[in-house]
Design an enzyme around this catalytic site. Structure first.
Site, PDB file in Angstrom:
ATOM      1  CB  CYS A   1      -6.271  -0.659   4.741  1.00 34.21           C
ATOM      2  SG  CYS A   1      -5.036   0.206   2.901  1.00 34.21           S
TER       3      CYS A   1
ATOM      4  NE  ARG B   1      -0.955   4.957   8.596  1.00 36.07           N
ATOM      5  CZ  ARG B   1      -1.840   5.016   9.032  1.00 36.07           C
ATOM      6  NH1 ARG B   1      -2.126   5.025  10.839  1.00 36.07           N
ATOM      7  NH2 ARG B   1      -2.543   4.732   8.190  1.00 36.07           N
TER       8      ARG B   1
ATOM      9  CG  HIS C   1      -1.678  -1.152   6.032  1.00 36.88           C
ATOM     10  ND1 HIS C   1      -2.159  -0.282   6.550  1.00 36.88           N
ATOM     11  CD2 HIS C   1      -2.060  -0.747   4.856  1.00 36.88           C
ATOM     12  CE1 HIS C   1      -2.866   0.815   5.863  1.00 36.88           C
ATOM     13  NE2 HIS C   1      -2.706   0.065   4.784  1.00 36.88           N
TER      14      HIS C   1
ATOM     15  CG  ASP D   1      -0.271   3.446   5.038  1.00 31.59           C
ATOM     16  OD1 ASP D   1       0.168   4.483   5.695  1.00 31.59           O
ATOM     17  OD2 ASP D   1      -2.108   3.885   5.831  1.00 31.59           O
TER      18      ASP D   1
ATOM     19  CB  CYS E   1      -0.954   0.180   1.406  1.00 32.25           C
ATOM     20  SG  CYS E   1      -1.789   1.233   1.736  1.00 32.25           S
TER      21      CYS E   1
HETATM   22 CO    CO Z   1      -3.727   0.962   3.125  1.00 34.18          CO
END
Ligand code: CO
Length: 210
Positions: free
Chosen positions: A101, A46, A98, A44, A42
């Site tokens: 998400c 993090r 994750h 993302d 992803c």
């Molecule tokens: Co995500």
């Protein structure tokens, strides 16, 4: 100093530290791009692939998009996949989702988000085909976590259904496909599913590779 200037300064500090640790660090990397792994994760911020697997530059070939989807019409993903499989000859492809998400959560709503509706539609399909199981989970966070897992498993299947993977399976018995999920709250990766080379597929998706 603006925040972006800090990035450039930190980069210089980082580069200097690498050379102090290991004089040949960049010189070695220059000649060496032979990662064993393709990571599809992803976007993302993090979930940084190298950091959470404690790997160095050169060890993982990375593709990231919103909600780590493998969409069979996505030229970007397919180009990365083809290069990783046919040129870098990766031994493993890891789809890493994750928990928590935002993409998965958005796909569970009826919100009209514009262009991204089209992208998240892929997760809505996973929801639709698993509606009974998902709607038996009352807690919305737990339901989203389960949808994350189901989506990762679907993406692994999407990889297996490409002629790129099927050709490599037939000719070189690689790569192994993996579906993992990362937990933001403790930083731990969970191994969900593994698909060995030449796993039989539904004939609908099996290409007659010459
Ligand atoms: Co995500």
């Amino acid at each position: 100093m603006t925040p972006y200037e800090k990035l450039l300064i930190e980069n210089k500090i980082w580069a200097k530290a690498r050379v102090e640790e290991d004089r040949d660090f960049f010189h070695r990397l220059l000649k060496l791009q032979t990662p064993e792994f393709l990571w599809i994760g992803c976007s993302d911020s993090r979930v940084p692939a190298n950091e959470i697997t404690n790997t160095a530059p050169g060890e993982i070939f990375v593709h990231r998009n919103i909600a780590n989807l493998v969409v069979h019409t996505d030229l970007n993903l397919l180009s990365v996949l083809q290069y990783a499989v046919e040129v870098l000859k990766v031994k493993h492809i890891i789809v890493c989702g994750h928990y928590g998400c935002g993409g998965v959560r958005a796909a569970m709503t009826q919100n009209d988000l514009g262009l991204i509706n089209k992208w998240l539609r892929n997760i809505k399909d996973t929801y639709y085909y698993n509606k009974k199981e998902l709607e038996a989970i009352a807690d919305i966070d737990q339901r989203a976590d389960r949808l994350t897992e189901l989506s990762v498993m679907d993406q692994v299947m999407n990889l297996a259904q490409t002629s790129i993977v099927q050709r490599a399976w037939k000719e070189e018995s690689r790569p192994t496909l993996h579906g993992w999920v990362y937990r933001l709250t403790d930083g731990v990766l969970h191994d969900l599913v593994k698909m060995m080379p030449n796993t039989p597929l539904d004939p609908v998706y099996q290409y007659d590779i010459k």
